[in-house]
Design a protein around this motif. Structure first.
Motif, PDB file in Angstrom:
ATOM      1  N   LEU A 164      -1.948   4.219  -3.610  1.00 38.27           N
ATOM      2  CA  LEU A 164      -0.657   3.572  -3.390  1.00 38.27           C
ATOM      3  C   LEU A 164       0.031   4.127  -2.157  1.00 38.27           C
ATOM      4  O   LEU A 164       0.695   3.386  -1.420  1.00 38.27           O
ATOM      5  CB  LEU A 164       0.224   3.764  -4.632  1.00 38.27           C
ATOM      6  CG  LEU A 164       1.675   3.280  -4.524  1.00 38.27           C
ATOM      7  CD1 LEU A 164       1.728   1.777  -4.302  1.00 38.27           C
ATOM      8  CD2 LEU A 164       2.451   3.678  -5.771  1.00 38.27           C
ATOM      9  N   GLU A 210      -2.067   1.624   0.591  1.00 34.75           N
ATOM     10  CA  GLU A 210      -0.892   0.736   0.602  1.00 34.75           C
ATOM     11  C   GLU A 210      -1.247  -0.749   0.706  1.00 34.75           C
ATOM     12  O   GLU A 210      -0.357  -1.565   0.895  1.00 34.75           O
ATOM     13  CB  GLU A 210       0.074   1.102   1.734  1.00 34.75           C
ATOM     14  CG  GLU A 210       0.593   2.522   1.685  1.00 34.75           C
ATOM     15  CD  GLU A 210       1.606   2.777   2.769  1.00 34.75           C
ATOM     16  OE1 GLU A 210       2.737   2.309   2.635  1.00 34.75           O
ATOM     17  OE2 GLU A 210       1.258   3.426   3.769  1.00 34.75           O
ATOM     18  N   SER A 242      -3.387  -3.790  -1.350  1.00 32.03           N
ATOM     19  CA  SER A 242      -4.126  -4.096  -2.572  1.00 32.03           C
ATOM     20  C   SER A 242      -5.545  -4.595  -2.281  1.00 32.03           C
ATOM     21  O   SER A 242      -6.473  -4.313  -3.037  1.00 32.03           O
ATOM     22  CB  SER A 242      -3.358  -5.142  -3.385  1.00 32.03           C
ATOM     23  OG  SER A 242      -3.155  -6.323  -2.621  1.00 32.03           O
ATOM     24  N   CYS A 250      -8.187  -1.689  -1.937  1.00 27.76           N
ATOM     25  CA  CYS A 250      -8.389  -0.699  -2.996  1.00 27.76           C
ATOM     26  C   CYS A 250      -9.839  -0.664  -3.468  1.00 27.76           C
ATOM     27  O   CYS A 250     -10.384   0.415  -3.720  1.00 27.76           O
ATOM     28  CB  CYS A 250      -7.453  -1.008  -4.167  1.00 27.76           C
ATOM     29  SG  CYS A 250      -5.712  -0.697  -3.815  1.00 27.76           S
ATOM     30  N   CYS A 268      -0.263  -1.337  -5.695  1.00 34.91           N
ATOM     31  CA  CYS A 268      -0.038  -1.791  -4.321  1.00 34.91           C
ATOM     32  C   CYS A 268       0.564  -3.189  -4.286  1.00 34.91           C
ATOM     33  O   CYS A 268       1.399  -3.493  -3.419  1.00 34.91           O
ATOM     34  CB  CYS A 268      -1.350  -1.760  -3.532  1.00 34.91           C
ATOM     35  SG  CYS A 268      -2.025  -0.109  -3.256  1.00 34.91           S
TER      36      CYS A 268
END
Length: 201
Positions: free
Chosen positions: A80, A84, A86, A89, A135
């Motif tokens: 996160l 930062e 999504s 990830c 995120c």
């Protein structure tokens, strides 16, 4: 933390991977020291990289499994702040555990335990899903734009006078005269004499 323009930056990507990997192993080490260290007199790298340590037949093995699962959850929180985004990830989660797999192969050989692979896949899924969720919540958060006072040098004539000073397009002669008297009274005769010439045009 490292959020910026969406451009290809190898140095930034390597820095993010190194930071995430170090934080992951640091968290795993703390959790193993708390959960496993209480049952043993001495800790070793076996519980980090040996697939045989992840077993459901002993209490120590369950403690190792819980340590890995909690570390994956902590890793999603690290993403996160480090990643930062999504959509990134999954890439960083897979990279972290691929590096961990290579280290495990070098240390103890190819993992031949089904339990290790189940825990391994669960950790990847948990870290990815929770990281994407966190995120995404940050990305969907409302952006607050600070309001700064306009500099006096940038003020225009429309910014200087309030909206009620603007002359209406359709007024009767009486209303027109009354409106002009109110403006002159509020603004002063000497300082705004050019307004009379503009008004009469």
């Amino acid at each position: 933390m490292f959020y910026g323009a969406t451009i290809w930056d190898p140095c930034l990507i390597v820095t993010q991977i190194v930071c995430l990997q170090c934080l992951y192993y640091l968290t795993l080490g703390v959790l193993l020291s708390i959960l496993v260290g209480s049952h043993l007199s001495r800790m070793s790298l076996v519980y980090f990289f040996d697939y045989a340590a992840l077993t459901t037949s002993t209490v120590t093995g369950w403690c190792v499994i819980v340590s890995f699962l909690l570390s994956s959850l902590a890793g999603s929180v690290y993403m996160l702040y480090l990643i930062e985004r999504s959509k990134k990830c999954l890439d960083f989660s897979a990279t972290l555990y691929i590096i961990h797999l290579f280290i495990c192969i070098i240390y103890g050989g190819w993992p031949a335990s089904i339990t290790w692979w189940v825990v391994y896949g669960t950790c990847i899924a948990a870290m990815t899903c929770l990281g994407e969720r966190l995120c995404m919540i940050r990305e969907l958060r409302d952006i607050t734009i600070p309001r700064h006072r306009t500099s006096k040098k940038c003020l225009t004539l429309d910014d200087t006078f309030p909206s009620f000073f603007v002359k209406p397009k359709q007024l009767s002669p009486l209303d027109d005269t009354s409106y002009m008297i109110v403006i002159l009274f509020l603004l002063g005769w000497q300082g705004y004499r050019p307004l009379i010439e503009v008004w009469n045009q």
